[in-house]
Structures are given as C-alpha cells and as structure tokens.
Design an enzyme around this catalytic site. Structure first.
Site, mmCIF file in Angstrom:
data_model
loop_
_atom_site.group_PDB
_atom_site.id
_atom_site.type_symbol
_atom_site.label_atom_id
_atom_site.label_comp_id
_atom_site.label_asym_id
_atom_site.label_seq_id
_atom_site.Cartn_x
_atom_site.Cartn_y
_atom_site.Cartn_z
ATOM 1 N N ASP A 67 0.816 -0.941 0.295
ATOM 2 C CA ASP A 67 -0.075 -0.215 0.111
ATOM 3 C C ASP A 67 0.827 1.253 -0.228
ATOM 4 O OD1 ASP A 67 0.714 -0.359 2.946
ATOM 5 O OD2 ASP A 67 -1.360 -1.079 3.698
ATOM 6 N N ASN A 136 -8.218 -3.162 14.615
ATOM 7 C CA ASN A 136 -9.653 -3.594 13.723
ATOM 8 C C ASN A 136 -9.695 -4.493 12.918
ATOM 9 O OD1 ASN A 136 -8.613 -2.244 11.465
ATOM 10 N ND2 ASN A 136 -9.406 -0.481 11.202
ATOM 11 N N HIS A 138 -7.314 -5.132 10.156
ATOM 12 C CA HIS A 138 -7.271 -4.312 8.690
ATOM 13 C C HIS A 138 -5.848 -5.304 8.047
ATOM 14 C CE1 HIS A 138 -5.125 -0.549 10.358
ATOM 15 N NE2 HIS A 138 -3.821 -1.463 9.363
ATOM 16 N N GLU A 143 -9.855 -1.552 5.138
ATOM 17 C CA GLU A 143 -10.969 -1.436 6.491
ATOM 18 C C GLU A 143 -11.543 -2.491 6.683
ATOM 19 O OE1 GLU A 143 -9.189 0.150 8.204
ATOM 20 O OE2 GLU A 143 -8.214 2.116 8.072
#
Ligand code: F6R
Length: 266
Positions: A67, A136, A138, A143
């Site tokens: 990313d 979380n 990801h 996400e």
C-alpha cells in the site's frame, strides 16, 4: 491456517524470516509482497542479517509493497516509497529497480491501481506475502467491510488506523485520509501468506482473524480462505486464542517434511 506462538517478538521475526528465506532459497527470483508498519521490521532485520552473513542472496528478488498513502510526496519520510526503501530495500540489499510500491501521487489513481495489478500479474504473481494486522483487523489497508474480492484501489483510512499511525507523524492531522492498497482478492492470490502480530493490542484482531467467523468486519479473516497461510504471534498477541494449546501442540509435533525452520534457523 498454521498458527505459531513464539516466545518473543524477536522470535516471531526470526520464524517468519525463515519462511521467507526458504522461499527465496528455492526460487532466487521470487516475488515478495512487502508490508510496512512496525510488525514486519524484525523480519526485514533478520533477512538483512542473512544477506550480510552470506547465507542468503537477494539480487534477483522482486517485490511489491501492499500500500501507499495518497497525497504524500514520494520523498516524504513517511511515504511508503521512502519507508520501503529505508527499512527493506537498502538494509536487505534488494535491487531497487525490482521493488514496486503503489503510486499514491498519480493524477489518475484508478488507472495507477489497475497498472499495479497488471504489474503483479506480469511478474507471475506474489510467491510469499508478508502481512501485519491492524487492531481493527485490517490487512494491507483493507479496512472493515472491505470486499473479499477487492483488488488494488483507493480506500479511506479508518479513524482508528489514522490514530494508530499518528505516531509516525508530527501531528495526527498530518496522517493522510486515503491510501491505495492491494485488495483482499489481490492478497489472496499470493501463493503463500505469512502474517506476524505482536503485543496485547493485537490480541482481539488475532482471535477474530484465526478463530472468528469469516467476516468482512475482520478483513484478516480472509486468511481462512487461503490454503497456505501462516500466522506467527507472540504470547501477548496470542492471549485471546481459544485453541492456543492446540496450536502449540501441532507446532511441536510438525512432521519433519514441514519443518522448514530447522533448515533455516540453524
Ligand atoms: C501496512 C499494512 C498494515 C499494517 C498494520 C499493522 O503496509 O499492511 O496492514 O500491517 O496496520 O501495523 P503495525 O505493524 O505498525 O502495527
């Protein structure tokens, strides 16, 4: 999924690096998938050691980062172009021309994302993808509620992810709001996945990824769909695993033909 619970964060890095080194040893022109963030740093440090001591050659290795932030100049020290160069390419000694990072500064981000997918395909696909996991759940910057079929594309970073990554920036407001990330479908195309997680802040996400239902609420649970996924965690990140004793037992009793670590850790 192969779950390995290691004694320390350093050992997590060593075990994951052994796996990556084993792939490179069998295929010197292997294609690596690279994650950024704190979790894989021990892997890169271990790979750098192996190269320095002459146990591993990486000149022909190719690499694709997961990313990149949108809107940070490439030369910004926290752009993943900069981070990949300073924590992976230079210390490990990869050939810079063979290392690719998504273009977060392109005028046409959709076209750049499609071109990145094509470049991965043209390279023959990723042999081993290194991953971390966000608190979380990801992976990459996919996400919660990301599609399991998603490909490289623009995503909005979750507020929690921006808060978690604020430690790398002078102020929380400087953390970009968007990124370009390989999709979950892109990640699942890699031939092998190696995910590392350390520390208590990852315990819930690790539990949801390994033992929770397959759900886009925990993008990491996509690893349950992959036939060759290895998850290496320290005791703190393993704290919520219900079958922790079973994972220890299976690891201690792995048949010799599966124990790449013996060859690589010696
Ligand atoms: C970044 C990436 C992210 C990180 C995750 C965990 O390239 O892939 O999924 O792996 O945000 O980050 P750390 O390791 O810093 O906790």
């Amino acid at each position: 999924m192969q779950v390995v619970i290691a004694d320390s964060a350093a050992e997590v890095g060593r075990i994951a690096a052994a796996k990556v080194a084993s792939v490179i040893r069998h295929r010197p022109e292997a294609v690596l998938g690279l994650a950024t963030g704190s979790s894989p740093l021990a892997i890169y440090a271990d790979l750098a050691d192996r190269v320095r001591s002459g146990r591993l050659r990486v000149d022909a290795v190719r690499a694709f980062a997961l990313d990149e932030y949108v809107g940070l100049p490439l030369e910004h020290p926290e752009s993943y172009h900069s981070v990949i160069r300073t924590v992976v390419t230079e210390p490990v000694g990869l050939t810079p021309e063979l290392v690719n990072v998504p273009d977060g500064s392109a005028a046409d981000l959709d076209a750049a994302a499609d071109a990145y997918e094509r470049a991965i395909r043209d390279a023959g696909g990723v042999d081993v993808q290194i991953l971390g996991i966000g608190a979380n759940g990801h992976i990459g910057f996919n996400e919660p509620t990301s599609s399991f079929a998603s490909r490289t594309r623009i995503k909005t970073l979750a507020p929690q992810t921006r808060a978690d990554n604020a430690r790398f920036f002078a102020s929380p407001d400087e953390v970009p709001t968007h990124c370009v990330t390989q999709g979950l479908g892109t990640i699942l195309d890699a031939r092998q996945l190696v995910l590392v997680a350390t520390g208590a802040s990852k315990a819930d996400a690790v539990h949801a990824m390994v033992e929770g239902p397959l759900s886009s609420m925990c993008p990491g649970s996509a690893l349950q769909l992959h036939p060759h996924a290895m998850v290496v965690v320290d005791e703190a990140a393993a704290a919520r695993l219900e079958l922790a004793d079973y994972y220890r037992y299976t690891h201690a009793n792995r048949p010799a033909w599966q124990r790449f670590e013996d060859e690589e850790l010696s």
